[in-house]
Enzyme design. Sequence first.
Site, short mmCIF file in Angstrom:
data_model
loop_
_atom_site.label_atom_id
_atom_site.label_comp_id
_atom_site.label_asym_id
_atom_site.label_seq_id
_atom_site.Cartn_x
_atom_site.Cartn_y
_atom_site.Cartn_z
CG ASP A 261 -1.93 -0.95 -6.25
OD1 ASP A 261 -1.62 0.15 -6.80
OD2 ASP A 261 -1.22 -1.96 -6.36
C1 BGC Z 1 1.32 -0.49 -8.24
C2 BGC Z 1 1.63 0.31 -6.99
C3 BGC Z 1 1.92 1.73 -7.38
C4 BGC Z 1 0.74 2.30 -8.12
C5 BGC Z 1 0.91 3.73 -8.55
C6 BGC Z 1 0.27 0.18 -9.10
O1 BGC Z 1 0.23 -0.42 -10.37
O2 BGC Z 1 0.90 -1.79 -7.88
O3 BGC Z 1 2.71 -0.27 -6.31
O4 BGC Z 1 2.25 2.49 -6.25
O5 BGC Z 1 0.52 1.53 -9.29
O6 BGC Z 1 1.79 3.84 -9.60
#
Ligand code: BGC
Length: 813
Positions: free
Chosen positions: A214
């Site tokens: 993530d």
């Molecule tokens: C989230 C993800 C997301 C990523 C990219 C993170 O803060 O938890 O679900 O895909 O950011 O935006």
Amino acid sequence: MTLEEQVSLLAGADFWTTVAIPRLGIPAIKVSDGPNGARGGGSLVGGVKAASFPVGIALGASWNPSLVEKIGGALAEEARSKGASVLLAPTVNIQRSAVNGRNFECYSEDPCVTATLATAYIEGLRNGGVGATIKHFVGNESEIQRTTMSSDVDDRALREIYLPPFEAAVKTAGVFAVMSSYNRLNGTFTSEHKALLRDLLKDEWGFSGIVMSDWFGSHSTAPTVEAGLDLEMPGPTRDRGDKLVAAVRAGEVAADRVREAARRVLTLIERVGGFDTPDIPAERAIDKPEHRALIRRAGAEAIVLLKNDGILPLDLAGQTIAAIGPNAEAAQIMGGGSAQLNPHYAVSPADGLRVLTSENQLRTAPGVTANRLMPLISGPFEVDVYGRPDLTGPVVEHQSHPLGEVMWFNEVAPGVADAEFSLRATTRFTPSETAEHVFGLVSIGPSRLIVDGRTVVDIRKDWAPGDNYFECGNREVRGTIALEAGRTVDVVVEYRFVQAITLNLKAIRVGVAVPLGDKAFADAVELARASDIAIVYAGRSGEWDTEGNDLPGIALPGRQDELIAAIAAVNPRTVVVLQTGGPVAMPWLDKVGAVVEAWYPGQEAGNAIADVLTGVAEPGGRLAQTFPRSIDHTPVETGDPSTYPGRDGHVVYREGVFVGYRHYDKAGIEPLFPFGHGLSYTSFDWQAPSVDKPVFDGEGTITVRVRVTNNGARSGSEVVQLYVAPPTSRVDRPVKELRAFAKLLLAPGETVEATMLLSPRAFSYFDVERNAFVAEKGRYRLIAAASAAAAKGSVDIELTREIVEVVSARLRH
Ligand code: BGC
């Protein structure tokens, strides 16, 4: 490939793309959030327009895998329109509590519903040539201290509740990518959890795709690579690059590990056609009529008719209608956080009714507000960026931003370090009334707000991160100033950044309003009294249901409960339309004629809601999450902070497998509305289920059939839910568990047979000692039901021997 080239593939180039290697003809590919649309690159606000689809909890409530697969297909087109070949979706964490900020993004409290819909979504995307990234692996069921919290979950709960959606995505749908979660699992960051990523996902399940972190969720070099994290996101790298090359040379990371990870990234590029079309096209907005129609239909299929005394569907002819409440004129189409996007358009509930009524038939009144933050000022903001942190020296760049909220993912201006810049952002505001105005300021870093030359909010000294912008922005600070109608004033934000924030995000947000008072409340009640029908559009918004922040509770925000009760007291034909990303308490339930839950259904919100209210569409939804009577009835809000929201950095999943209806069944608590509940505009007769193998030796599958007849005068849909109740067991098992379901669409008088398959896993629990799924010998009851609390018939089967499916990975260590 040289070691350096291999290593270069193992982190992003920037926020959304991988690294290209021109020497070898290896192209970059682009990823995009996800899940209810394809936002494209850039910031969370103001990007290229995109189609906004129903959020996860709405798709969960549709119980319709073929619909979800179609949505996957449309999302593939959307992703391609943004140059992306990989979508960061679906979100399949389990609705463990009622207040998780990302509850709206998830499908269900139940792994069978979640796994079935996730599989369909992934297949739809893949058939459209786009890879899915199932997320967040695993144990990301809350947003509290989300980048550090350890979810302490035992192997049995993991295997039975939290892992099945991921397992199905890998084994059934062949998903191309998995995103590790931010949290730690039993003390270890999932991005460096070898038992999870390597032993379970790759070795036991045979996953051949990539694991990506993530965003900023990778925290080390050797441990993540050794554990099986293939791609660090976003780029440019923090933990890999030269550090990883050195770690390989020092013997801390096996060269074969790097090679394997690089091969997986190359395989992904190949699978999504990267080598065939190496250039990433510019982002485009494609507003297609087919997508509009699909979104409208899906919205209606997700709407749950919770209660109906016969007032619905509405016949609007000759009736005066009061559309009341904070969400009548506001289109609540999606949740907040990384799932948000810039929609092509958004139809509000009032707009949905306007096209069906004449001007003097429909009137609206907000009555109360339900916002968490002050309503966004309209903008645009003109921004002067300085190369020093104290607004001195020359302006190094001037920028124009369209909205009252500005976000920067990368450096604010080229060549200006985050620690160095400061900025002054100016917009103009013309009040429409002479009154005391309340301004709200949120920023990621110290700031102050100056209105008409006066400092109204000053958080330069006491700024601290709070409950906005993924725990990086302060809790909104408000200040008031008296302004005159028609006299335009300058609204100025002075802002700088402080480091030590996990995400590299910079942002400012200004809100303003004149608070609604008792008069607005009384006006709404008067309007309801004077109208034939009162519809109250209540609920929350993406400010509440948002990534980065859990909800304070399940009561409707503000004075909405009071408003609904007051409306119902003056109008016997009161309908409540709820829009939330999860359960809500309804103290006024007995007083109103009908209640529907419409979730966040995407850009066609108002049309989908009007379709259901007027009976053009069937309310096709069934709750995929229990609505409790009270927050302290959930399995986690026990009063013990260690089970929720967590204590000393650990949240203990002490309820084990007893999540959702499994908990309510065991505890004997009657919920407000049970899992699976939802009414139709027609009625159905069910026949008892039949099975092909009443005596089962564990070979192959059992086929269960249930015949359902629509005995009403309208067509409608019913969801046949098949629960399995085990015999007395050596372990504590749920009373019953959903193991299959089928959504049927029936014309008046029509009979349709639902056919569902059960494999040995449907009878199993996870035996931690034996590290195996075990189905004990004995008599199992198969219950066909219209909800977890509405059994329609059952049939018993006899399992003639114990079935043991040994697995290899052990997660708790
Ligand atoms: C989230 C993800 C997301 C990523 C990219 C993170 O803060 O938890 O679900 O895909 O950011 O935006």
